[in-house]
Write an enzyme that holds these catalytic residues in place. Structure first.
Site, mmCIF file in Angstrom:
data_model
loop_
_atom_site.group_PDB
_atom_site.id
_atom_site.type_symbol
_atom_site.label_atom_id
_atom_site.label_comp_id
_atom_site.label_asym_id
_atom_site.label_seq_id
_atom_site.Cartn_x
_atom_site.Cartn_y
_atom_site.Cartn_z
ATOM 1 N N HIS A 68 0.852 -1.187 0.000
ATOM 2 C CA HIS A 68 0.000 0.000 0.000
ATOM 3 C C HIS A 68 0.885 1.233 0.000
ATOM 4 O O HIS A 68 1.931 1.237 0.637
ATOM 5 C CB HIS A 68 -0.910 0.010 1.246
ATOM 6 C CG HIS A 68 -2.075 0.909 1.087
ATOM 7 N ND1 HIS A 68 -2.000 2.250 1.353
ATOM 8 C CD2 HIS A 68 -3.335 0.671 0.653
ATOM 9 C CE1 HIS A 68 -3.174 2.797 1.097
ATOM 10 N NE2 HIS A 68 -4.000 1.868 0.670
ATOM 11 N N ASP A 80 -7.926 -5.429 -0.017
ATOM 12 C CA ASP A 80 -8.395 -6.319 -1.083
ATOM 13 C C ASP A 80 -8.056 -7.779 -0.842
ATOM 14 O O ASP A 80 -8.591 -8.649 -1.523
ATOM 15 C CB ASP A 80 -7.797 -5.882 -2.427
ATOM 16 C CG ASP A 80 -8.471 -4.628 -2.937
ATOM 17 O OD1 ASP A 80 -9.656 -4.447 -2.628
ATOM 18 O OD2 ASP A 80 -7.813 -3.845 -3.627
HETATM 19 N N1 ACO Z 1 4.134 -7.627 -4.323
HETATM 20 C C1 ACO Z 1 5.473 -7.620 -4.537
HETATM 21 N N2 ACO Z 1 6.229 -6.517 -4.460
HETATM 22 C C2 ACO Z 1 5.626 -5.366 -4.145
HETATM 23 C C3 ACO Z 1 4.248 -5.302 -3.889
HETATM 24 C C4 ACO Z 1 3.499 -6.489 -3.986
HETATM 25 N N3 ACO Z 1 2.184 -6.497 -3.793
HETATM 26 N N4 ACO Z 1 3.916 -4.026 -3.601
HETATM 27 C C5 ACO Z 1 5.037 -3.331 -3.668
HETATM 28 N N5 ACO Z 1 6.084 -4.129 -3.997
HETATM 29 C C6 ACO Z 1 7.465 -3.745 -4.193
HETATM 30 C C7 ACO Z 1 7.645 -3.209 -5.626
HETATM 31 O O1 ACO Z 1 7.974 -4.229 -6.531
HETATM 32 C C8 ACO Z 1 8.728 -2.191 -5.443
HETATM 33 O O2 ACO Z 1 9.955 -2.891 -5.383
HETATM 34 P P1 ACO Z 1 11.321 -2.229 -5.964
HETATM 35 O O3 ACO Z 1 11.573 -1.038 -5.101
HETATM 36 O O4 ACO Z 1 12.318 -3.312 -5.806
HETATM 37 O O5 ACO Z 1 11.028 -1.859 -7.393
HETATM 38 C C9 ACO Z 1 8.466 -1.618 -4.040
HETATM 39 O O6 ACO Z 1 7.760 -2.643 -3.331
HETATM 40 C C10 ACO Z 1 7.614 -0.355 -4.086
HETATM 41 O O7 ACO Z 1 6.430 -0.670 -4.833
HETATM 42 P P2 ACO Z 1 5.571 0.390 -5.605
HETATM 43 O O8 ACO Z 1 4.638 -0.294 -6.547
HETATM 44 O O9 ACO Z 1 6.478 1.443 -6.186
HETATM 45 O O10 ACO Z 1 4.763 1.017 -4.398
HETATM 46 P P3 ACO Z 1 3.590 2.039 -4.540
HETATM 47 O O11 ACO Z 1 3.458 2.713 -3.238
HETATM 48 O O12 ACO Z 1 3.776 2.874 -5.744
HETATM 49 O O13 ACO Z 1 2.355 1.084 -4.871
HETATM 50 C C11 ACO Z 1 0.649 -0.478 -4.679
HETATM 51 C C12 ACO Z 1 1.431 0.632 -3.958
HETATM 52 C C13 ACO Z 1 0.236 -0.007 -6.077
HETATM 53 C C14 ACO Z 1 -0.620 -0.761 -3.883
HETATM 54 C C15 ACO Z 1 1.524 -1.736 -4.771
HETATM 55 O O14 ACO Z 1 1.861 -2.182 -3.479
HETATM 56 C C16 ACO Z 1 0.846 -2.839 -5.565
HETATM 57 O O15 ACO Z 1 0.919 -2.835 -6.812
HETATM 58 N N6 ACO Z 1 0.210 -3.825 -4.874
HETATM 59 C C17 ACO Z 1 -0.487 -4.904 -5.566
HETATM 60 C C18 ACO Z 1 -1.835 -4.421 -6.089
HETATM 61 C C19 ACO Z 1 -2.841 -4.207 -4.974
HETATM 62 O O16 ACO Z 1 -3.033 -5.038 -4.101
HETATM 63 N N7 ACO Z 1 -3.521 -3.056 -5.061
HETATM 64 C C20 ACO Z 1 -4.570 -2.693 -4.091
HETATM 65 C C21 ACO Z 1 -4.118 -1.510 -3.304
HETATM 66 S S1 ACO Z 1 -5.254 -1.122 -2.045
HETATM 67 C C22 ACO Z 1 -6.519 -0.366 -2.834
HETATM 68 O O17 ACO Z 1 -6.415 0.291 -3.825
HETATM 69 C C23 ACO Z 1 -7.791 -0.622 -2.300
#
Ligand code: ACO
Length: 377
Positions: free
Chosen positions: A259, A313
């Site tokens: 998140h 989620d």
């Molecule tokens: N699984 C694996 N790795 C992850 C995950 C995950 N679910 N979430 C973050 N990371 C890692 C990324 O790969 C990234 O790694 P890196 O630095 O080595 O490149 C690091 O953590 C930062 O991730 P970002 O995507 O840049 O974090 P951001 O804050 O931009 O994104 C997000 C948050 C979009 C929710 C992300 O965690 C994600 O894509 N999660 C999966 C989708 C999801 O469950 N979305 C629902 C969110 S809650 C909602 O909207 C109700």
């Protein structure tokens, strides 16, 4: 004199886009409040209609206000016939979020200043959202639309209009609590969208149609559908570790984890997990729940120290599946609830509005030469 060029913050992470009193998150401690009320208390003691009033008005309603609000919602649940006809003509294999987007636009065309001109677009939109979702879910299967039942609340009516049978008490309670949990969440992508679109003085139907588009994506509301597909793709709890290794090796995201704000377990995920347990105890468990628990433990081991924990989620899809709700209706349920937050933020935006017009960091070129079309390489 040198002008300082502001540096780009991708995704505007942490940049304030508005002053807001609607909700509050402490991502380090896993705290969520609506208008100062802790989400755990609201989930346990309140209900979706009361929480909607709270978000919109800033205070809990009196008994009289709540009764009046419920009656108002009930009076707006039935869709104008023209909207039902429009929904019936949409492709049956189209996504229900696209149908909801179209539904809001059509509702606006039918209602704004016309058929439903009773001056309360907000109650109209909130009340009609479950009706739009349920109507499309039935029409695409060639089934009749079911009229709302004024004795049921939002959650009960939705299950009734979707399935055509009166929901049990536990089912209503579980869905109602899920709606409470999803109703607002500070400046998330769809709420920001609502505020941006509202800032141009677009009408609230257009505001909500735009917010639905933003919520649809898999990195936001669309994640709940993907979580279920992900869990169904793992054979058993014993297969979780190998699946996770492969996923992370291929730099894939684990849906339902991570998140932008929470760096600990999302408090809504904890509450939904408790609800799932309660539902399974009363109606029988599902193998997917055991896979989910094993996945949570494995992700915690691999990614916990990076602050990647279950988000809202992760458990919602498991709960909705148990309620007999089709997978592609999960995100529309999110919208049925979040519409309360979108409209509370829209209200706030309009009370002190300035059209959004951010800057950019130009990375293109200047002085390009125009050439005639037949001389271009
Ligand atoms: N699984 C694996 N790795 C992850 C995950 C995950 N679910 N979430 C973050 N990371 C890692 C990324 O790969 C990234 O790694 P890196 O630095 O080595 O490149 C690091 O953590 C930062 O991730 P970002 O995507 O840049 O974090 P951001 O804050 O931009 O994104 C997000 C948050 C979009 C929710 C992300 O965690 C994600 O894509 N999660 C999966 C989708 C999801 O469950 N979305 C629902 C969110 S809650 C909602 O909207 C109700």
């Amino acid at each position: 004199m040198s002008t300082q060029v502001p540096s780009l913050v991708p995704g505007l992470a942490g940049i304030p886009a508005a002053e807001s009193a609607v909700s509050f998150i402490d991502g380090q401690q896993g705290i969520l409040e609506y208008r100062g009320h802790r989400i755990e208390v609201l989930a346990q003691r309140s209900n979706f209609e009361e929480v909607t009033w709270l978000l919109l008005h800033g205070e809990l309603p009196t008994a009289e206000e709540l009764t009046g609000f419920r009656a108002e919602l009930a009076s707006y649940r039935e869709l104008p016939q023209g909207v039902v006809e429009m929904l019936s003509k949409l492709p049956a294999d189209g996504h229900p979020m696209a149908a909801l987007q179209a539904g809001y636009a059509a509702l606006g065309m039918h209602c704004e200043g016309k058929l439903c001109a009773r001056g309360d677009d907000i109650a109209q939109i909130i009340a009609a959202t479950p009706s739009l979702v349920a109507a499309f879910a039935r029409l695409r299967r060639g089934e009749e639309v079911i009229a709302p039942d004024s004795a049921l609340d939002t959650a009960g009516n939705f299950l009734w209009m979707l399935r055509g049978e009166k929901p049990g008490e536990i089912e209503q309670h579980v869905l109602d609590t899920a709606l409470v949990l999803h109703a607002d969440h500070t400046m998330n992508a769809s709420t920001f969208t609502a505020r941006v679109v509202g800032s141009s003085e677009a009408d609230p139907y257009t505001v909500c149609a735009s917010a639905v588009g933003s919520l649809k994506g898999p990195l936001h509301g669309g994640a709940n559908e993907r979580v279920l597909a992900q869990l169904e793709g793992i054979d058993s709890p014993a297969a979780v570790k190998v699946w996770l290794d492969t996923q992370l090796h291929e730099k894939g995201k684990v849906m339902g984890f991570g998140h932008r704000v929470y760096k600990t377990k999302d408090p809504r995920a904890t509450i939904l997990q408790g609800l799932a347990r309660e539902l399974f105890e009363k109606t029988g468990t599902t193998p997917i729940y055991d896979v989910a628990l094993a996945l949570e433990a494995a992700v915690l081991e691999r990614l916990g120290e990076r602050g990647i924990y279950p988000n809202v989620d992760f458990f919602s899809g498991i709960v909705y599946q148990k309620l007999g709700i089709p997978t592609d209706i999960f995100t529309p349920i999110f919208a049925m609830s979040r519409v309360a937050g979108w409209l509370a933020h829209w209200h706030e935006q309009m009370a002190d509005n300035r059209i959004f017009r951010p800057g950019q960091i130009f990375i293109g070129s200047h002085g390009a030469q125009y050439s005639e079309i037949d001389s271009r390489g």
